[in-house]
Design a protein around this motif. Structure first.
Motif, mmCIF file in Angstrom:
data_model
loop_
_atom_site.group_PDB
_atom_site.id
_atom_site.type_symbol
_atom_site.label_atom_id
_atom_site.label_comp_id
_atom_site.label_asym_id
_atom_site.label_seq_id
_atom_site.Cartn_x
_atom_site.Cartn_y
_atom_site.Cartn_z
ATOM 1 N N LEU A 1 0.857 -1.175 0.000
ATOM 2 C CA LEU A 1 0.000 0.000 0.000
ATOM 3 C C LEU A 1 0.894 1.226 0.000
ATOM 4 N N ARG A 2 0.492 2.223 -0.778
ATOM 5 C CA ARG A 2 1.238 3.483 -0.823
ATOM 6 C C ARG A 2 0.277 4.629 -0.571
ATOM 7 N N LEU A 3 0.728 5.563 0.239
ATOM 8 C CA LEU A 3 -0.046 6.766 0.508
ATOM 9 C C LEU A 3 0.452 7.875 -0.408
ATOM 10 N N LEU A 4 -0.471 8.395 -1.225
ATOM 11 C CA LEU A 4 -0.118 9.472 -2.148
ATOM 12 C C LEU A 4 -0.692 10.784 -1.646
ATOM 13 N N ASP A 5 0.135 11.823 -1.685
ATOM 14 C CA ASP A 5 -0.344 13.146 -1.278
ATOM 15 C C ASP A 5 -1.201 13.735 -2.402
ATOM 16 N N PRO A 6 -1.808 14.896 -2.195
ATOM 17 C CA PRO A 6 -2.677 15.479 -3.220
ATOM 18 C C PRO A 6 -1.981 15.749 -4.559
ATOM 19 N N ASP A 7 -0.661 15.856 -4.543
ATOM 20 C CA ASP A 7 0.078 16.083 -5.783
ATOM 21 C C ASP A 7 0.490 14.778 -6.461
ATOM 22 N N GLY A 8 0.175 13.634 -5.839
ATOM 23 C CA GLY A 8 0.484 12.337 -6.436
ATOM 24 C C GLY A 8 1.815 11.741 -6.035
ATOM 25 N N TYR A 9 2.494 12.350 -5.079
ATOM 26 C CA TYR A 9 3.779 11.832 -4.617
ATOM 27 C C TYR A 9 3.578 10.908 -3.419
ATOM 28 N N VAL A 10 4.432 9.888 -3.308
ATOM 29 C CA VAL A 10 4.363 8.989 -2.162
ATOM 30 C C VAL A 10 4.863 9.737 -0.932
ATOM 31 N N VAL A 11 4.067 9.705 0.123
ATOM 32 C CA VAL A 11 4.423 10.355 1.381
ATOM 33 C C VAL A 11 5.581 9.578 2.015
ATOM 34 N N PRO A 12 6.593 10.275 2.551
ATOM 35 C CA PRO A 12 7.657 9.562 3.267
ATOM 36 C C PRO A 12 7.039 8.653 4.334
#
Length: 59
Positions: free
Chosen positions: A4-15
């Protein structure tokens, strides 16, 4: 194994927003990522981030 990956509103994976899951750990992992999204959005609130705009994707 799935991840699972968490993406921020800009589409980047959150650290720290990547978690390898099994069928028995998926629910907890999703809850942990939702919590991380909230914390990350608070940290970046000055840039207009809102935890409701984060996405969890399965790879």
């Amino acid at each position: 194994m799935q991840e699972l990956r968490l993406l921020d509103p800009d589409g980047y994976v959150v650290p720290e927003g990547r978690i390898t899951i099994t069928p028995t750990t998926e629910a907890k992992a999703r809850a942990d990522l939702r919590s991380l999204a909230h914390d990350h959005a608070v940290q970046w609130a000055f840039a207009g981030y809102d935890h409701r705009n984060y996405r969890i994707v399965t790879t």
